[in-house]
Write a protein that holds these residues in place. Structure first.
Motif, PDB file in Angstrom:
ATOM      1  N   SER A 191      -0.570  -7.672   7.945  1.00 49.22           N
ATOM      2  CA  SER A 191      -1.620  -7.250   7.023  1.00 49.22           C
ATOM      3  C   SER A 191      -2.947  -7.915   7.353  1.00 49.22           C
ATOM      4  O   SER A 191      -4.013  -7.279   7.244  1.00 49.22           O
ATOM      5  CB  SER A 191      -1.218  -7.557   5.582  1.00 49.22           C
TER       6      SER A 191
ATOM      7  N   PHE B 172      -4.316   2.308   5.829  1.00 51.49           N
ATOM      8  CA  PHE B 172      -4.455   2.172   4.379  1.00 51.49           C
ATOM      9  C   PHE B 172      -5.745   1.455   4.021  1.00 51.49           C
ATOM     10  O   PHE B 172      -6.469   1.867   3.109  1.00 51.49           O
ATOM     11  CB  PHE B 172      -3.253   1.415   3.801  1.00 51.49           C
ATOM     12  N   PHE B 173      -6.052   0.378   4.727  1.00 52.69           N
ATOM     13  CA  PHE B 173      -7.269  -0.388   4.425  1.00 52.69           C
ATOM     14  C   PHE B 173      -8.524   0.437   4.685  1.00 52.69           C
ATOM     15  O   PHE B 173      -9.530   0.276   3.993  1.00 52.69           O
ATOM     16  CB  PHE B 173      -7.303  -1.670   5.242  1.00 52.69           C
TER      17      PHE B 173
ATOM     18  N   LEU C 101      -9.634   2.461   1.667  1.00 50.92           N
ATOM     19  CA  LEU C 101     -10.197   1.761   0.518  1.00 50.92           C
ATOM     20  C   LEU C 101     -11.726   1.819   0.572  1.00 50.92           C
ATOM     21  O   LEU C 101     -12.314   1.854   1.653  1.00 50.92           O
ATOM     22  CB  LEU C 101      -9.733   0.303   0.508  1.00 50.92           C
TER      23      LEU C 101
ATOM     24  N   SER D 287      -3.391  -3.323  -2.794  1.00 48.17           N
ATOM     25  CA  SER D 287      -2.676  -2.737  -1.651  1.00 48.17           C
ATOM     26  C   SER D 287      -1.164  -2.842  -1.799  1.00 48.17           C
ATOM     27  O   SER D 287      -0.446  -2.889  -0.802  1.00 48.17           O
ATOM     28  CB  SER D 287      -3.127  -3.419  -0.345  1.00 48.17           C
TER      29      SER D 287
ATOM     30  N   SER E  14       2.342   5.099  -1.512  1.00 53.95           N
ATOM     31  CA  SER E  14       1.657   4.793  -0.263  1.00 53.95           C
ATOM     32  C   SER E  14       1.627   5.996   0.664  1.00 53.95           C
ATOM     33  O   SER E  14       0.597   6.317   1.258  1.00 53.95           O
ATOM     34  CB  SER E  14       2.341   3.620   0.445  1.00 53.95           C
TER      35      SER E  14
END
Length: 303
Positions: A100, A179-180, A183, A210, A295
């Motif tokens: 991560s 995913f990041f 954001l 997250s 997710s």
């Protein structure tokens, strides 16, 4: 009004068909698990007798936990389960942290060369593990190991030889990056204006929102580590460090050789072993399934 009612009836009928089809698929895919659990409670003779009928999926007949008792007496199953739980948990925790942070650096921080590095990381997914298994084995067999007995060389027959090579995972990094990136970057810019460090932004801004991607990465990494067979079979020869999948072959070899003169293989004990090693996987997915689905849905909408 009639047109609205007609459309609503069509929609309801479509929903009934869709959910009915999904329920049917769920029942079909659950048959092997139900058969395994039910068979673990039956004697081996009854398993063979019921296997050609629907009774194979029903807990009827001579039902008991004798197979579990015999299985745990015949082999150190609890030790195998503990080894796999330890290896899986440590790898998951360290992997979530390191992967991560790497994904955060590649997705949120601006620095030269990160696109090239991300491309290299993704390119490693092309290589199957089997192509690097032998070179990796040669490397770990020569690494120094400082323990209570002093300095010696070789990581074979240990927990860390099953953990350290799999902490960093290219797919997990890619998952975090995707995913990041979805954001809002305004959160990061506002935090930077307030004087927050990158580490603080990661820990106090990014991580709390997250949860879905962390759950997804945990499930995928946990399943991979729990089902590991090739690598542990190469680096672990001692029963003390043997995980459940390698222990399965040892258990079957032991039980089949000890019952060779009885005329029937101990299928009930094998089903009991399989049930024991399947339960943690089901529990992990049930606990994290909502975040996992969220997710996947979020990535599909924003990625």
């Amino acid at each position: 009004m009639n047109s609205l009612m007609t459309n609503r009836k069509k929609q309801n009928f479509s929903n009934i068909l869709r959910y009915g089809f999904m329920i049917l698929l769920a029942i079909i895919f659950s048959f092997p698990v139900v058969f395994m659990i039910v068979s673990s409670l039956k004697p081996s003779i009854q398993i063979l007798r019921d296997s050609s009928t629907l009774l194979a999926f029903l807990p009827v007949g001579d039902i008991s936990v004798e197979n579990y008792v015999k299985a745990f007496q015949r082999a150190p199953i609890s030790l195998f389960v503990f080894n796999s739980l330890l290896v899986t948990a440590v790898t998951m925790v360290l992997g979530l942290l390191i992967n991560s942070m790497a994904g955060f650096a590649l997705a949120c921080m601006r620095w030269k060369g990160k696109e090239i590095l991300l491309s290299v990381i993704i390119a490693t997914l092309i290589l199957p593990f089997e192509t690097i298994a032998i070179p990796l084995l040669m490397v770990v067999s020569k690494l120094p190991w400082i323990g209570l007995e002093g300095l010696r060389f070789g990581w074979l027959n240990s927990y860390h030889v099953q953990i350290i090579p799999f902490i960093v995972d290219a797919f997990s990094i890619f998952l975090f990056v995707q995913f990041f990136k979805s954001l809002p970057y305004d959160l990061i810019e506002a935090s930077r204006i307030d004087g927050a460090s990158w580490l603080r932004i990661y820990a106090q801004v990014i991580v709390p929102i997250s949860g879905p991607v962390f759950a997804t990465a945990a499930i995928l990494r946990g399943l991979f580590m729990w089902n590991q067979y090739l690598w542990p079979s190469m680096v672990v020869q001692s029963t003390q460090f043997r995980p459940v999948m390698v222990g399965l072959g040892y258990f079957w070899q032991l039980t089949s050789s000890n019952t060779a003169g009885e005329g029937i293989l101990p299928w009930g004990e094998l089903m009991a072993y399989l049930t024991v090693i399947t339960v943690p996987v089901i529990v992990l997915f049930v606990v994290l399934q909502r975040a996992f689905v969220e997710s996947i849905a979020t990535t599909g909408l924003k990625g």
